[in-house]
Every structure is written in C-alpha cells, then in structure tokens.
Motif scaffolding. Structure first.
Motif, PDB file in Angstrom:
ATOM      1  N   GLY A   1      -5.678   9.479  -2.214  1.00 58.63           N
ATOM      2  CA  GLY A   1      -5.877   8.457  -1.045  1.00 58.63           C
ATOM      3  C   GLY A   1      -4.946   7.425  -1.235  1.00 58.63           C
ATOM      4  N   PRO A   2      -4.784   6.464  -0.336  1.00 61.01           N
ATOM      5  CA  PRO A   2      -3.628   5.224  -0.522  1.00 61.01           C
ATOM      6  C   PRO A   2      -4.335   4.263  -1.708  1.00 61.01           C
ATOM      7  CG  PRO A   2      -5.036   5.012   1.433  1.00 61.01           C
ATOM      8  CD  PRO A   2      -5.595   6.237   0.729  1.00 61.01           C
ATOM      9  N   VAL A   3      -3.450   3.571  -2.379  1.00 57.03           N
ATOM     10  CA  VAL A   3      -3.734   2.736  -3.361  1.00 57.03           C
ATOM     11  C   VAL A   3      -2.905   1.292  -2.965  1.00 57.03           C
ATOM     12  CG1 VAL A   3      -4.141   4.456  -5.079  1.00 57.03           C
ATOM     13  CG2 VAL A   3      -1.836   3.206  -4.853  1.00 57.03           C
ATOM     14  N   MET A   4      -3.480   0.171  -3.518  1.00 47.99           N
ATOM     15  CA  MET A   4      -2.486  -0.920  -3.424  1.00 47.99           C
ATOM     16  C   MET A   4      -1.766  -1.181  -4.968  1.00 47.99           C
ATOM     17  SD  MET A   4      -2.845  -2.357  -0.604  1.00 47.99           S
ATOM     18  CE  MET A   4      -1.756  -3.856  -0.803  1.00 47.99           C
ATOM     19  N   VAL A   5      -0.459  -1.488  -4.782  1.00 46.48           N
ATOM     20  CA  VAL A   5       0.202  -1.447  -6.107  1.00 46.48           C
ATOM     21  C   VAL A   5       0.588  -3.055  -6.010  1.00 46.48           C
ATOM     22  CG1 VAL A   5       0.983   0.800  -6.558  1.00 46.48           C
ATOM     23  CG2 VAL A   5       2.308  -0.693  -5.273  1.00 46.48           C
TER      24      VAL A   5
ATOM     25  N   MET B   1       0.893  -1.196   0.134  1.00 49.06           N
ATOM     26  CA  MET B   1       0.096   0.159  -0.094  1.00 49.06           C
ATOM     27  C   MET B   1       0.861   1.051  -0.057  1.00 49.06           C
ATOM     28  SD  MET B   1      -3.207   1.041   2.449  1.00 49.06           S
ATOM     29  CE  MET B   1      -4.127  -0.120   2.099  1.00 49.06           C
ATOM     30  N   ILE B   2       0.495   2.093  -0.956  1.00 50.83           N
ATOM     31  CA  ILE B   2       1.164   3.425  -0.826  1.00 50.83           C
ATOM     32  C   ILE B   2       0.453   4.608  -0.952  1.00 50.83           C
ATOM     33  CG2 ILE B   2       3.242   2.412  -1.929  1.00 50.83           C
ATOM     34  CD1 ILE B   2       2.510   3.748  -4.602  1.00 50.83           C
ATOM     35  N   HIS B   3       0.691   5.498  -0.538  1.00 51.28           N
ATOM     36  CA  HIS B   3      -0.070   7.049  -0.999  1.00 51.28           C
ATOM     37  C   HIS B   3       0.820   7.879  -1.839  1.00 51.28           C
ATOM     38  CE1 HIS B   3      -3.274  10.091   0.307  1.00 51.28           C
ATOM     39  NE2 HIS B   3      -2.787  10.418  -0.983  1.00 51.28           N
ATOM     40  N   MET B   4       0.464   7.842  -3.292  1.00 53.58           N
ATOM     41  CA  MET B   4       1.643   8.468  -4.218  1.00 53.58           C
ATOM     42  C   MET B   4       1.500  10.048  -4.131  1.00 53.58           C
ATOM     43  SD  MET B   4       0.853   7.050  -8.083  1.00 53.58           S
ATOM     44  CE  MET B   4      -0.007   5.458  -8.048  1.00 53.58           C
ATOM     45  N   THR B   5       2.753  10.330  -4.165  1.00 53.04           N
ATOM     46  CA  THR B   5       3.035  11.982  -4.198  1.00 53.04           C
ATOM     47  C   THR B   5       2.496  12.283  -5.665  1.00 53.04           C
ATOM     48  OG1 THR B   5       5.124  11.583  -5.069  1.00 53.04           O
ATOM     49  CG2 THR B   5       4.965  11.655  -2.887  1.00 53.04           C
ATOM     50  N   LYS B   6       2.259  13.633  -5.796  1.00 50.95           N
ATOM     51  CA  LYS B   6       2.127  14.274  -7.197  1.00 50.95           C
ATOM     52  C   LYS B   6       3.307  13.979  -7.999  1.00 50.95           C
ATOM     53  CE  LYS B   6       0.313  18.810  -8.587  1.00 50.95           C
ATOM     54  NZ  LYS B   6       1.275  19.467  -9.605  1.00 50.95           N
ATOM     55  N   GLU B   7       4.256  14.193  -7.738  1.00 49.27           N
ATOM     56  CA  GLU B   7       5.362  13.817  -8.506  1.00 49.27           C
ATOM     57  C   GLU B   7       5.544  12.391  -9.123  1.00 49.27           C
ATOM     58  OE1 GLU B   7       5.605  15.366  -5.580  1.00 49.27           O
ATOM     59  OE2 GLU B   7       5.710  17.561  -6.910  1.00 49.27           O
ATOM     60  N   GLN B   8       5.212  11.569  -8.197  1.00 44.76           N
ATOM     61  CA  GLN B   8       5.105  10.026  -8.282  1.00 44.76           C
ATOM     62  C   GLN B   8       4.074   9.782  -9.408  1.00 44.76           C
ATOM     63  OE1 GLN B   8       4.783   8.125  -4.435  1.00 44.76           O
ATOM     64  NE2 GLN B   8       6.237   6.556  -5.219  1.00 44.76           N
ATOM     65  N   ALA B   9       2.847  10.320  -9.196  1.00 45.27           N
ATOM     66  CA  ALA B   9       1.813  10.085 -10.047  1.00 45.27           C
ATOM     67  C   ALA B   9       1.874  10.721 -11.356  1.00 45.27           C
ATOM     68  CB  ALA B   9       0.387  10.744  -9.614  1.00 45.27           C
ATOM     69  N   GLU B  10       2.488  12.084 -11.340  1.00 46.58           N
ATOM     70  CA  GLU B  10       2.830  12.570 -12.923  1.00 46.58           C
ATOM     71  C   GLU B  10       3.872  11.841 -13.663  1.00 46.58           C
ATOM     72  OE1 GLU B  10       1.886  17.212 -11.667  1.00 46.58           O
ATOM     73  OE2 GLU B  10       3.968  16.421 -11.445  1.00 46.58           O
ATOM     74  N   GLY B  11       4.788  11.084 -12.898  1.00 47.71           N
ATOM     75  CA  GLY B  11       5.909  10.172 -13.683  1.00 47.71           C
ATOM     76  C   GLY B  11       5.099   9.247 -14.003  1.00 47.71           C
ATOM     77  N   PHE B  12       4.428   8.498 -13.372  1.00 46.25           N
ATOM     78  CA  PHE B  12       3.910   7.251 -13.682  1.00 46.25           C
ATOM     79  C   PHE B  12       2.863   7.274 -15.022  1.00 46.25           C
ATOM     80  CE2 PHE B  12       0.444   4.027 -13.416  1.00 46.25           C
ATOM     81  CZ  PHE B  12       1.151   2.933 -13.428  1.00 46.25           C
ATOM     82  N   TYR B  13       2.151   8.334 -15.063  1.00 49.96           N
ATOM     83  CA  TYR B  13       1.222   8.709 -16.032  1.00 49.96           C
ATOM     84  C   TYR B  13       1.914   9.681 -17.273  1.00 49.96           C
ATOM     85  CZ  TYR B  13      -2.730   6.301 -13.985  1.00 49.96           C
ATOM     86  OH  TYR B  13      -3.505   5.240 -13.398  1.00 49.96           O
TER      87      TYR B  13
ATOM     88  N   GLU C   1      -4.903  14.296  -9.921  1.00 53.05           N
ATOM     89  CA  GLU C   1      -5.570  14.730  -8.427  1.00 53.05           C
ATOM     90  C   GLU C   1      -6.264  13.214  -7.810  1.00 53.05           C
ATOM     91  OE1 GLU C   1      -8.345  18.194  -8.605  1.00 53.05           O
ATOM     92  OE2 GLU C   1      -8.666  17.729  -6.715  1.00 53.05           O
ATOM     93  N   PHE C   2      -6.862  12.621  -8.509  1.00 51.61           N
ATOM     94  CA  PHE C   2      -7.540  11.498  -8.277  1.00 51.61           C
ATOM     95  C   PHE C   2      -6.443  10.441  -7.609  1.00 51.61           C
ATOM     96  CE2 PHE C   2      -9.314   7.171  -8.948  1.00 51.61           C
ATOM     97  CZ  PHE C   2     -10.259   7.130  -8.032  1.00 51.61           C
ATOM     98  N   MET C   3      -5.484  10.072  -8.269  1.00 52.88           N
ATOM     99  CA  MET C   3      -4.594   8.932  -8.053  1.00 52.88           C
ATOM    100  C   MET C   3      -3.731   9.376  -6.684  1.00 52.88           C
ATOM    101  SD  MET C   3      -5.289   6.389  -9.890  1.00 52.88           S
ATOM    102  CE  MET C   3      -3.867   5.472  -9.521  1.00 52.88           C
TER     103      MET C   3
END
Ligand code: RTP
Ligand code: MG
Length: 141
Positions: free
Chosen positions: A70-74, A39-51, A65-67
C-alpha cells in the motif's frame, strides 16, 4: 550538537490506519522538522533496491511484499542529532520490545507491520534521502 538529516517512512500499516498525522506530530514534538514529504506506492524494484542490505535475510521477501502492499509517506527529518533521535522515538524494531511512549510501542502491530522506518547511520541517511528525493525537494528552515 550538529544539525543532521535523516530519512523516514510511515509504513503501509500506519498509513492504512490513518496514523500519518499522529506520527508526524511525534516527529515535530521531538524537534524533528519535516523538511520534505510525499506519498508514494513503492514498486517491487524500488523496495528491493531500498532494502538491498537485507537481500540475503530470511525476512527479505516478506519485507518487500509488505512495503509494496500500500502507499507510504516518505520524509526527510532535520534537527539536532536527527538520526539517533528519530531511532529513539521510533522504539525497538519489534513493537513487543519497544519502550512505552515510542511510536512502535504505541501504534505498531508486529515486527513486519512496525509502522515506521528510520535511517540508522549518516551514510544510510544520505543514501536513503537521495533514493527518494532531489535536493530541490528538500526545504531546510
Ligand atoms: P527499519 O530499517 O524499518 O527502520 O527498522 P530497523 O532498522 O529497526 O530494522 P532492520 O533490521 O533494518 O530491518 C528492516 C525491517 O525488516 C523487518 N524485519 N523483520 N522477522 C524479522 O526477524 C525481521 N527483522 C527485521 C522489520 O519490519 C524491520 O523494520
Ligand atoms: Mg534498518
């Protein structure tokens, strides 16, 4: 059929509604082994890089913003034809268009809050797995 690995996310909407177990059960029932998970809670930078591939798309700010809401399971899923099989059991991006019995049809609320992510090709699977996991955290069996 070759054993493949794919990368998957249980998105914030599904984690918030306590659907982790139900989604994991869909993977295991389809022959997709969970070989890494956290379980992780992505930072804005992490989500921007991922997508990053969607950076120029109009929905990109909403998606980030959505990702990060809150926390997610990877997780890493492994099995025969894992990339295509996972996409099949996830269903269409828009839950309103997803086939009955798919994860998105059965659990998702909207095209944004669509409960799961799955890699779409071998190259993206490799990139996405390496984005979140060290090889030493993955347990093939
Ligand atoms: P995913 O990457 O999350 O597994 O989903 P996907 O391949 O089916 O969809 P993709 O085209 O990669 O888009 C990534 C996520 O962005 C959101 N999206 N919104 N409003 C829109 O038109 C739109 N299009 C895509 C979705 O949440 C999608 O899962
Ligand atoms: Mg995609």
């Amino acid at each position: 059929m070759a054993i493949e690995r794919t990368f998957s996310i249980v998105k914030p909407d599904a984690v918030a509604r306590d659907l982790i177990g139900k989604v994991y059960s869909r993977f295991e029932s389809a022959g997709l082994k969970i070989v890494a998970s956290k379980m992780i809670h992505m930072t804005k930078e992490q989500a921007e890089g991922f997508y990053g591939e969607h950076k120029e798309r109009p929905f990109f700010p909403n998606l980030v913003e959505f990702m990060t809401s809150g926390p997610v399971m990877v997780q890493v899923l492994e099995g025969d034809n894992a990339i295509a099989k996972n996409r099949e059991i996830m269903g269409a991006t828009n839950p309103a268009e997803a086939a009955a019995g798919t994860i998105r049809h059965d659990f998702a609320k909207s095209i944004d809050a669509n409960s799961v992510h799955g890699s779409d090709a071998p190259a993206s699977a490799a990139r996405e797995i390496a984005y979140f996991f060290e090889e030493s955290e993955i347990f093939s069996r």
